[in-house]
Design a protein around this motif. Structure first.
Motif, short mmCIF file in Angstrom:
data_model
loop_
_atom_site.label_atom_id
_atom_site.label_comp_id
_atom_site.label_asym_id
_atom_site.label_seq_id
_atom_site.Cartn_x
_atom_site.Cartn_y
_atom_site.Cartn_z
N LEU A 113 47.99 134.47 5.72
CA LEU A 113 46.57 134.16 5.33
C LEU A 113 46.63 132.68 4.99
CD1 LEU A 113 44.84 137.31 5.13
CD2 LEU A 113 44.85 135.13 7.35
N LEU A 114 48.04 132.56 3.80
CA LEU A 114 47.59 131.47 2.79
C LEU A 114 47.80 130.05 3.01
CD1 LEU A 114 49.49 132.25 -0.45
CD2 LEU A 114 47.12 132.47 -0.08
N ILE A 115 48.40 129.93 4.12
CA ILE A 115 49.52 128.85 4.81
C ILE A 115 48.23 127.74 5.16
CG2 ILE A 115 51.05 127.94 6.55
CD1 ILE A 115 52.43 130.07 6.60
N PRO A 116 47.30 129.10 6.29
CA PRO A 116 45.83 127.32 6.61
C PRO A 116 44.94 127.50 6.06
CG PRO A 116 46.29 130.29 7.46
CD PRO A 116 47.53 129.55 6.94
N ALA A 117 45.07 128.28 4.35
CA ALA A 117 43.68 128.48 3.72
C ALA A 117 43.96 127.63 2.42
CB ALA A 117 43.73 129.81 3.17
N SER A 118 45.02 126.77 2.55
CA SER A 118 45.06 125.68 1.18
C SER A 118 44.60 124.73 1.61
CB SER A 118 46.68 125.48 1.53
OG SER A 118 47.27 126.32 0.72
N GLY A 119 43.38 124.40 0.85
CA GLY A 119 42.41 123.13 0.84
C GLY A 119 41.74 122.50 -0.85
N PRO A 120 41.29 121.52 -0.17
CA PRO A 120 41.03 120.88 -1.83
C PRO A 120 40.22 122.38 -2.30
CG PRO A 120 39.10 119.93 0.20
CD PRO A 120 40.47 121.09 0.36
N ALA A 121 40.01 121.21 -3.76
CA ALA A 121 39.39 122.20 -5.08
C ALA A 121 37.85 121.83 -4.52
CB ALA A 121 39.36 120.87 -6.31
N PRO A 122 37.28 123.61 -5.22
CA PRO A 122 35.83 123.97 -3.92
C PRO A 122 34.83 122.33 -4.87
CG PRO A 122 36.60 124.95 -5.71
CD PRO A 122 37.84 124.76 -5.35
N ASP A 123 33.92 122.03 -3.86
CA ASP A 123 33.39 121.17 -4.38
C ASP A 123 31.35 122.30 -4.16
OD1 ASP A 123 31.66 118.79 -5.49
OD2 ASP A 123 30.76 118.42 -3.56
N ASP A 124 31.35 122.42 -2.85
CA ASP A 124 30.02 123.63 -2.74
C ASP A 124 30.49 124.74 -3.23
OD1 ASP A 124 27.70 123.65 -1.39
OD2 ASP A 124 28.57 123.51 0.53
N THR A 125 28.48 125.15 -3.64
CA THR A 125 28.53 126.38 -4.45
C THR A 125 27.29 127.13 -3.24
OG1 THR A 125 26.84 124.77 -5.77
CG2 THR A 125 29.31 125.89 -6.13
N LEU A 126 27.01 128.13 -3.81
CA LEU A 126 26.11 128.51 -3.07
C LEU A 126 24.53 128.87 -3.91
CD1 LEU A 126 27.43 132.58 -3.54
CD2 LEU A 126 27.12 130.90 -1.52
N THR A 127 23.48 128.10 -2.62
CA THR A 127 22.45 128.23 -3.55
C THR A 127 22.08 129.69 -4.03
OG1 THR A 127 21.07 128.95 -1.73
CG2 THR A 127 22.15 126.82 -1.65
N LEU A 128 20.39 129.37 -4.48
CA LEU A 128 20.16 130.57 -5.59
C LEU A 128 20.07 131.93 -3.79
CD1 LEU A 128 19.57 131.77 -7.74
CD2 LEU A 128 17.30 131.44 -8.47
N ALA A 129 19.02 130.83 -3.06
CA ALA A 129 18.89 131.66 -2.07
C ALA A 129 20.09 132.87 -0.89
CB ALA A 129 18.58 130.85 -0.94
#
Length: 303
Positions: A113-129
């Motif tokens: 699962l790690l192979i296709p899961a590798s990606g850039p550092a996170p930028d988006d976040t959850l809104t409060l809702a």
């Protein structure tokens, strides 16, 4: 240092610490030293396991600052690699062949699962809702999983613990990323989400304490399977995270999920002698865990 490499190093440290905490929890769950909530919270061994879990959670939170959920969460399988032999050593027995096979299948599956899961550092976040919606849905799922009381509810509690841990991680990532931006640390969203992290973190630890009553390997495997799958769903649906590699990436992810599931099934067939965990004498008889007897609502969160 590359952000992905840093996230991986933090994940390894977190997994090792979580493993030590899980072994301590499982040993406590099999003794009669803490049958009530007051006895549990007054037990130094429980606080030791709680401290290990807290340290692991901090390392996990740091990893989430530098890596996406779809990368960080599957690495929780490293906890299983360390915890199964640690638990067997503490119980004074050898790791069973089925345990090794189950651990290997689970880890290889989550590794795929790690192979296709590798990606850039996170930028988006959850809104409060979004955070409130995810928290509410997860709380409802946990209630459904733990509502039925029976002697074999350990894996359901482990699933609930994995869900709680996944949500806590998603919420932690929001706090880590949004809180790292200038002026946002004390915003209503960050503070509110941080409080939800505490609720799910503590709840997940209590749920895992209950799950370990019947042993360590299978419940821990279920936690490590439910956690990344739920986190991946949150990351892909709400945070825009995507599997890499197109059709091949999806194939690897499906293969990995099937292999990990096979590993969990193998571990559920392993039932080491419960008396090995409690030592000689009258205390060697299997007993109910403190979390199971406790009046504290066990409805969590390592990472």
């Amino acid at each position: 240092m590359n952000a992905t490499v840093l996230a991986l190093l933090l994940c390894v440290a977190s997994a090792a610490t979580y493993a030590a905490g899980a072994v301590a929890q499982e040993r406590l769950a099999r003794t009669s030293s803490a049958r009530t909530a007051s006895a549990l919270f007054g037990n130094s061994a429980w606080w030791w396991s709680a401290g290990l879990n807290a340290g692991a959670a901090l390392l996990h939170a740091a990893a989430l600052r530098y890596g996406p959920l779809t990368l960080v969460q599957p690495l929780g399988a490293l906890t299983l690699v360390a915890a199964v032999p640690l638990g067997a050593h503490g119980a004074g027995r050898r790791v069973a062949t089925t345990e090794w096979r189950g651990t290997l299948a689970t880890v290889v599956g989550l590794g795929l699962l790690l192979i296709p899961a590798s990606g850039p550092a996170p930028d988006d976040t959850l809104t409060l809702a979004e955070a409130l919606a995810v928290s509410g849905a997860t709380a409802a799922a946990i209630l459904l999983l733990t509502a039925r009381k029976d002697p074999r509810s350990g894996l359901r509690h482990a699933t609930a613990s994995g869900l709680a841990s996944a949500v806590a991680s998603a919420l932690t990532q929001t706090v880590a990323v949004a809180g790292g931006r200038g002026g946002a640390l004390l915003s209503v969203r960050v503070v509110g989400v941080a409080l939800l992290v505490v609720v799910f973190a503590v709840g997940g630890m209590l749920l895992s304490q209950r799950a370990y009553r019947g042993g360590l390997g299978a419940p821990l495997a279920v936690v490590n399977l439910a956690n990344p799958l739920a986190a991946a769903a949150i990351g892909m649906i709400l945070l825009g995270e995507r599997l890499q590699g197109g059709a091949l990436g999806i194939l690897l992810a499906v293969t990995g999920a099937l292999a990990a599931t096979r590993g969990v099934l193998l571990l559920t067939r392993t039932a080491p002698d419960a008396t090995a965990h409690a030592g000689p004498g009258p205390a060697a008889a299997p007993v109910r865990s403190a979390a199971a007897e406790s009046p504290v609502p066990v409805r969590h969160v390592a990472a």
